[in-house]
Design an enzyme around this catalytic site. Sequence first.
Site, PDB file in Angstrom:
ATOM      1  N   LYS A 158      23.029  34.259  58.804  1.00  0.00           N
ATOM      2  CA  LYS A 158      21.963  35.005  58.123  1.00  0.00           C
ATOM      3  C   LYS A 158      21.205  35.915  59.096  1.00  0.00           C
ATOM      4  O   LYS A 158      21.480  35.916  60.284  1.00  0.00           O
ATOM      5  CB  LYS A 158      21.036  34.037  57.402  1.00  0.00           C
ATOM      6  CG  LYS A 158      21.755  33.166  56.344  1.00  0.00           C
ATOM      7  CD  LYS A 158      22.061  33.895  55.041  1.00  0.00           C
ATOM      8  CE  LYS A 158      23.184  33.299  54.221  1.00  0.00           C
ATOM      9  NZ  LYS A 158      22.873  32.137  53.422  1.00  0.00           N
TER      10      LYS A 158
HETATM   11  C1  LIG Z   1      23.348  31.122  52.369  1.00  0.00           C
HETATM   12  C2  LIG Z   1      22.778  31.119  51.000  1.00  0.00           C
HETATM   13  C3  LIG Z   1      22.057  30.025  50.511  1.00  0.00           C
HETATM   14  C4  LIG Z   1      21.963  28.704  51.223  1.00  0.00           C
HETATM   15  O1  LIG Z   1      21.466  28.768  52.489  1.00  0.00           O
HETATM   16  P1  LIG Z   1      21.563  27.455  53.431  1.00  0.00           P
HETATM   17  O2  LIG Z   1      20.464  27.650  54.410  1.00  0.00           O
HETATM   18  O3  LIG Z   1      22.911  27.505  54.049  1.00  0.00           O
HETATM   19  O4  LIG Z   1      21.366  26.267  52.567  1.00  0.00           O
HETATM   20  C5  LIG Z   1      21.449  30.141  49.279  1.00  0.00           C
HETATM   21  N1  LIG Z   1      21.588  31.256  48.537  1.00  0.00           N
HETATM   22  C6  LIG Z   1      22.299  32.316  48.959  1.00  0.00           C
HETATM   23  C7  LIG Z   1      22.381  33.516  48.098  1.00  0.00           C
HETATM   24  C8  LIG Z   1      22.944  32.261  50.195  1.00  0.00           C
HETATM   25  O5  LIG Z   1      23.712  33.288  50.587  1.00  0.00           O
END
Ligand SMILES: *Cc1c(COP(=O)(O)O)cnc(C)c1O
Length: 421
Positions: free
Chosen positions: A218
Amino acid sequence: MSRNNVDLPFARPCIGTAEEEAVLRVLRSGWLTTGGEALAFEKEFTEFLEGPHGPPSGYNPLRSLTVNSATSGLHLALEACGVRAGDLVLVPAYTFVSTAEVVRYLGAEVVFVDIAPGTFHIDPHALEACLARLVRGDCAYPQRDAPGGFGPQGAPKAVIPVHYGGLPCDMDAIMDIARRYGLKVIEDAAHAFPSQLRAGSWAGTIGDVGVFSFYATKTITTGEGGMVVSRDKEIIDRIALMRSHGIDRSVWNRYTDTKASWYYEVVAAGYKYNLPDILAALGRVQLARAGELLEMRKQIAAAYDAAFQDVACFSLPPTGPGDARHLYPLQLNLKGLSLSRDAFIEKIQAAGIGVSVHFIPLHSMPYYQNRYHLTAGDFPESMQRFQRIISLPIWAGMQRDQVERVIRVVKTIAGNYRINP
Ligand SMILES: *Cc1c(COP(=O)(O)O)cnc(C)c1O
């Protein structure tokens, strides 16, 4: 060709010596789990979103809580918003699995809504039409022949818009609909740090709760982690409680007649969703670098946009001034190409470049198909977008020659397989 020969990865975290030193500082401190670093991270995150002038007039102060993932954060947010077994939660069909699975954790039912034409965002018109059906007592899905449609029926409680790719949703339209139907709004801002709807108005701070992700791929990362933000005192207090075992430490110790440090009461069956200080320390450095990392992604996106805008078989990702540019979802105009999207991806990977697909629509997944009797054709916009998209690498730290290599490879494949009109 396998992925084994990929030497230009799809994603790579941008970690420097400041991050290394922050983690070492915590390792040497003797306090590894949630503590002072997590508190400082929360405070600095709030300050980032609130800006130097504090909350906008008429708004409560924002509060931020670290969690061990955005998935945990979404679960806590739904729980704190009062979602219970049998309630309905509206979710775009075009998202990562987290957005929907948390609804099922609570025994509530997922109602998928298609994305709007030309966007990757939940369609406000489709959302409103779906809610109108549900309050009439019809089933969620009008498609296909069953009288009254098919899928779950019940009380809609919440909607989870997803700021796909870091581009904010039309929150004005969504908030207006949600208020009229009495829904809580939980923003899935996993892609959206930092994203602005308007100057100073950040994605994640508009609805009742916002949830950010610091997963390894991210925009800023702690490896695994997330942040939940809200201006609603009741909601954020409940999230704080449920984040750590439903333990209330603020209570008076009726046995010793003091506020003893060891005393606590369990007031609910909570979860263990806290973020350790090792990761929070990493997050604080990444937070301080968020603007710098965003600038790097913007430059890559600008180079892609410039290179691909005149290629007839490509459509550029929708964007806007406040876009966090987390993803670069290039769309193929398949009628102008003599190869499939899947074959296109194989050729990019064969050239050593990692790519991905965001997302495989959730209504096409066996679990949701079986539970709600859905078919792949039920959400045509999501399906069409899925069939056309290739997510290109866009990560802070990508070098100019790497960006040029992606452009060269992608344009060459398009040129080789172009169908001349
Ligand atoms: C990555 C992601 C999540 C979950 O994030 P985590 O921190 O890995 O639990 C939720 N929603 C979207 C749209 C994502 O891309």
